[in-house]
Write a protein that holds these residues in place. Structure first.
Motif, PDB file in Angstrom:
ATOM      1  N   TYR A  55      -2.640   6.395  11.114  1.00 17.52           N
ATOM      2  CA  TYR A  55      -3.121   5.355  10.208  1.00 17.52           C
ATOM      3  C   TYR A  55      -2.170   5.117   9.027  1.00 17.52           C
ATOM      4  O   TYR A  55      -1.763   3.986   8.772  1.00 17.52           O
ATOM      5  CB  TYR A  55      -4.520   5.710   9.703  1.00 17.52           C
ATOM      6  CG  TYR A  55      -5.156   4.653   8.842  1.00 17.52           C
ATOM      7  CD1 TYR A  55      -5.800   3.572   9.415  1.00 17.52           C
ATOM      8  CD2 TYR A  55      -5.120   4.730   7.453  1.00 17.52           C
ATOM      9  CE1 TYR A  55      -6.406   2.590   8.633  1.00 17.52           C
ATOM     10  CE2 TYR A  55      -5.709   3.759   6.670  1.00 17.52           C
ATOM     11  CZ  TYR A  55      -6.345   2.700   7.261  1.00 17.52           C
ATOM     12  OH  TYR A  55      -6.933   1.723   6.488  1.00 17.52           O
ATOM     13  N   ALA A  56      -1.798   6.172   8.318  1.00 17.33           N
ATOM     14  CA  ALA A  56      -0.931   6.021   7.139  1.00 17.33           C
ATOM     15  C   ALA A  56       0.425   5.424   7.517  1.00 17.33           C
ATOM     16  O   ALA A  56       0.962   4.585   6.782  1.00 17.33           O
ATOM     17  CB  ALA A  56      -0.749   7.361   6.441  1.00 17.33           C
ATOM     18  N   ASP A  57       0.970   5.814   8.674  1.00 24.32           N
ATOM     19  CA  ASP A  57       2.252   5.259   9.132  1.00 24.32           C
ATOM     20  C   ASP A  57       2.152   3.758   9.383  1.00 24.32           C
ATOM     21  O   ASP A  57       3.061   3.003   9.056  1.00 24.32           O
ATOM     22  CB  ASP A  57       2.710   5.929  10.435  1.00 24.32           C
ATOM     23  CG  ASP A  57       3.024   7.400  10.273  1.00 24.32           C
ATOM     24  OD1 ASP A  57       3.346   7.827   9.150  1.00 24.32           O
ATOM     25  OD2 ASP A  57       2.938   8.112  11.290  1.00 24.32           O
ATOM     26  N   VAL A  58       1.051   3.358   9.995  1.00 33.67           N
ATOM     27  CA  VAL A  58       0.861   1.944  10.328  1.00 33.67           C
ATOM     28  C   VAL A  58       0.712   1.111   9.051  1.00 33.67           C
ATOM     29  O   VAL A  58       1.298   0.030   8.930  1.00 33.67           O
ATOM     30  CB  VAL A  58      -0.342   1.765  11.277  1.00 33.67           C
ATOM     31  CG1 VAL A  58      -0.654   0.305  11.518  1.00 33.67           C
ATOM     32  CG2 VAL A  58      -0.086   2.483  12.606  1.00 33.67           C
ATOM     33  N   VAL A  59      -0.024   1.619   8.085  1.00 34.98           N
ATOM     34  CA  VAL A  59      -0.179   0.926   6.802  1.00 34.98           C
ATOM     35  C   VAL A  59       1.167   0.867   6.076  1.00 34.98           C
ATOM     36  O   VAL A  59       1.551  -0.181   5.546  1.00 34.98           O
ATOM     37  CB  VAL A  59      -1.269   1.595   5.939  1.00 34.98           C
ATOM     38  CG1 VAL A  59      -1.288   1.017   4.533  1.00 34.98           C
ATOM     39  CG2 VAL A  59      -2.641   1.439   6.603  1.00 34.98           C
ATOM     40  N   ALA A  60       1.911   1.972   6.098  1.00 34.48           N
ATOM     41  CA  ALA A  60       3.229   1.995   5.446  1.00 34.48           C
ATOM     42  C   ALA A  60       4.191   0.993   6.088  1.00 34.48           C
ATOM     43  O   ALA A  60       5.066   0.446   5.413  1.00 34.48           O
ATOM     44  CB  ALA A  60       3.817   3.397   5.506  1.00 34.48           C
ATOM     45  N   ALA A  61       3.997   0.717   7.374  1.00 34.76           N
ATOM     46  CA  ALA A  61       4.847  -0.247   8.082  1.00 34.76           C
ATOM     47  C   ALA A  61       4.457  -1.693   7.788  1.00 34.76           C
ATOM     48  O   ALA A  61       5.149  -2.612   8.203  1.00 34.76           O
ATOM     49  CB  ALA A  61       4.803   0.014   9.577  1.00 34.76           C
ATOM     50  N   GLY A  62       3.327  -1.886   7.081  1.00 33.06           N
ATOM     51  CA  GLY A  62       2.963  -3.235   6.672  1.00 33.06           C
ATOM     52  C   GLY A  62       1.622  -3.757   7.122  1.00 33.06           C
ATOM     53  O   GLY A  62       1.251  -4.881   6.776  1.00 33.06           O
ATOM     54  N   ALA A  63       0.868  -2.975   7.881  1.00 32.34           N
ATOM     55  CA  ALA A  63      -0.462  -3.438   8.286  1.00 32.34           C
ATOM     56  C   ALA A  63      -1.381  -3.490   7.065  1.00 32.34           C
ATOM     57  O   ALA A  63      -1.341  -2.612   6.202  1.00 32.34           O
ATOM     58  CB  ALA A  63      -1.055  -2.516   9.346  1.00 32.34           C
ATOM     59  N   VAL A  64      -2.190  -4.526   6.998  1.00 28.95           N
ATOM     60  CA  VAL A  64      -3.116  -4.727   5.888  1.00 28.95           C
ATOM     61  C   VAL A  64      -4.449  -4.059   6.217  1.00 28.95           C
ATOM     62  O   VAL A  64      -5.022  -4.301   7.280  1.00 28.95           O
ATOM     63  CB  VAL A  64      -3.324  -6.235   5.618  1.00 28.95           C
ATOM     64  CG1 VAL A  64      -4.372  -6.465   4.547  1.00 28.95           C
ATOM     65  CG2 VAL A  64      -1.995  -6.880   5.247  1.00 28.95           C
TER      66      VAL A  64
END
Length: 95
Positions: A55-64
């Motif tokens: 989850y944190a990786d995906v958010v860090a990559a730009g997912a809102v």
């Protein structure tokens, strides 16, 4: 390009999962997921299942980050919602 993810609250296989979606196209979603190394087999009808540890990786990559309710609203508004039972599995049709 905007990609959205809901909180990892969906249980399955001994883990909690999030849903990763696009409000534009499946192509946009597949491109974003591939860039993170998310396997295509994680795609289910209209979203990718993302385990809580990613989850944190995906958010860090730009997912809102949005609510689960908002994920469904975004899919319907974009015409991308594929309800369970109405479509064959991704492997049997073009996604």
């Amino acid at each position: 390009m905007t990609i959205y993810i809901d909180p990892p609250t969906w249980p399955g296989h001994g883990r909690l999962w999030s849903h990763l979606v696009s409000d534009v196209s499946y192509e946009e979603l597949h491109t974003f997921a591939a860039g993170l190394g998310v396997p295509r087999r994680a795609f289910e009808r209209d979203h990718y299942d993302i385990p809580d540890e990613r989850y944190a990786d995906v958010v860090a990559a730009g997912a809102v980050e949005v609510s689960s309710r908002e994920v469904v609203r975004l899919l319907y508004a974009a015409g991308l919602r594929r309800p369970k039972g109405r479509y064959p599995s991704p492997g049997s049709r073009s996604s």
